[in-house]
Write an enzyme that holds these catalytic residues in place. Sequence first.
Site, short mmCIF file in Angstrom:
data_model
loop_
_atom_site.label_atom_id
_atom_site.label_comp_id
_atom_site.label_asym_id
_atom_site.label_seq_id
_atom_site.Cartn_x
_atom_site.Cartn_y
_atom_site.Cartn_z
N ASN A 74 7.03 0.85 -1.87
CA ASN A 74 6.91 0.37 -3.24
C ASN A 74 8.15 0.73 -4.07
OD1 ASN A 74 4.16 0.62 -5.68
ND2 ASN A 74 5.95 -0.69 -5.64
N ALA B 252 0.81 -1.21 0.00
CA ALA B 252 0.00 0.00 0.00
C ALA B 252 0.84 1.26 0.00
CB ALA B 252 -0.93 0.00 1.22
N CYS B 253 2.00 1.19 0.61
CA CYS B 253 2.83 2.38 0.85
C CYS B 253 3.68 2.73 -0.37
CB CYS B 253 3.73 2.13 2.05
SG CYS B 253 4.95 3.43 2.34
N PRO B 254 3.56 3.94 -0.90
CA PRO B 254 4.37 4.31 -2.06
C PRO B 254 5.86 4.36 -1.76
CG PRO B 254 3.18 6.22 -1.22
CD PRO B 254 2.64 5.03 -0.51
N TRP B 255 6.22 4.73 -0.54
CA TRP B 255 7.63 4.82 -0.17
C TRP B 255 8.26 3.43 -0.17
CZ3 TRP B 255 7.80 9.91 -0.32
CH2 TRP B 255 6.68 10.63 0.09
#
Length: 402
Positions: free
Chosen positions: A122, A117-120
Site C-alpha cells: 500500500n 491488503a498488504c500495508p507494505w
Amino acid sequence: MSIRSSISPLLRGTAALSHLSKGSFRITRSSSFTSSIKVSTHRYLSTTTNFKMAAQDTPSGKEVQKDDNVITNWVSPSDKSGEFKRQQSTFRSFISSSPGSEFPPEAGRYHLYVSYACPWANRTLIARKLKGLEDIISFSVVHWHMGPKGWRFVTDEEAEQEDVKGEGVVPHEGGLSHLREVYFGVNPEYEGRFTVPVLWDKKGGRIVNNESSEILRMLNSEFNGLIDEPFKSVDLYPEDLRREIDETHEWQYDLINNGVYKSGFATTQEAYERNVKALFEALDRAEKHLADGTEGPYWFGERLTEVDIRLFVTIVRFDPVYVQHFKCNIRDIRSGYPAIHKWMRNLYWNIPAFKDTTNFNHIKFHYTKSHTNINPLSITPLGPVPDILPRWEEVPAVSFRG
C-alpha cells in the site's frame, strides 16, 4: 433483529461535515455515517460465496503439508520463542537516473505487483499517486486471499465480484496463476517468501526490487525527469529532514508497523504480551508527538513525508483488523488516540492518494480468511462500523468526553 436495526441508535445525532485542514490537498465531502453503515452491512452479505471462490486456491494432500511449512507458518514450529521474525527482502536493485544505470527511469517500462491488503505494498501505491506516476508505472493487484501457494492472481470472473473488484484487480496478462510464478520465472531456485510489492522490469523480464521502503525512495526521486509540476516538487524524503525521518522509521517500523505482526503471529503468551505492550507504548509516543509536537496536520507539521505514508498504512488497518484479529486490543484508535485518529482521517479524507488506495474489503477479508492459524473458521467480523469515521465525527464515548 437485523444488523441495521441493532445499530440504528448509534446513528442518532450524527452529522457529516467536511473541512479542509491546514496543508490539505483538496476538500473531499465524506459520506454520512448512515451511508457507511449500509455499505459495510451490504459488503458482508455474499461472504460465503466469495470465500468458496477463494478456497479454490487450496490444494490437498502432501502439497498442502509441504507448502504450508513454507508459506503460512508465520512462526516456525521449531522456534520455541514464539517470536515472529520478518524475512529480509531478496531483490534489491535500484532504478536510477544516473548515467549508465542498469535500470534507468523510463515511462511504461516498470510494473508494480501489489496487494490492497498488504500495508507494505500500500505504501508504494500511495507514493505512485502522490508523485503523479500513474501513466508511467503500471500496477496490478492480486486476490485478497493468500493460500498455501501464496498470493494469486484473480480470474476474469473473480475480478467482478463485489468483495474483490477494484482498480488494477485484473488477471495476470501472461496467464500466470500465482505470484510465486513471477519469482520462479526469475530464479527457479528461489526459496524466500513470495511477497508484495514487486517492482517488475517489463523490458528485461526481471524483478528489480521487492523491498517496499526502497521502492518508496525510487518513486520519490528517480522519475522526476519524466513528470511535471506540481508532482516534481512533492518530496517525501527532503534532505533537511532525512535524519529525523530515518530515526522515526527505526522505532515505528519495529514497534508499530511490524509490532502488530509480532503481536498477532506470536505463538506463546510471553511473546504476545511482550510485543503488544511495546506496540502500545509506541502508539502512546506517536500520540504525544501528534498532539504536542507538531504545528500542522502531518508528522512534520506542514510537510507531508514518507513517515506519514508508512505510519498511515498500519493505523488505517488498526481498528478494522489488528484490534481483534491480532489481539491488539488494549485500546483502539478511534476512542483511545484522538490525535492519531485526527491525523489519519485528514490523510484519508483530504488527500486522494490515501483514500483511493485503501480497500477495506481486501484488507478485512485477507487477514481473517487467510490466517487460518489465527482464525481457523475464517469468520470475518462485521465491525467496526464504519471502517473509518467521517472527517469530523467521533464515536459516542469521545463525543461525550469532548
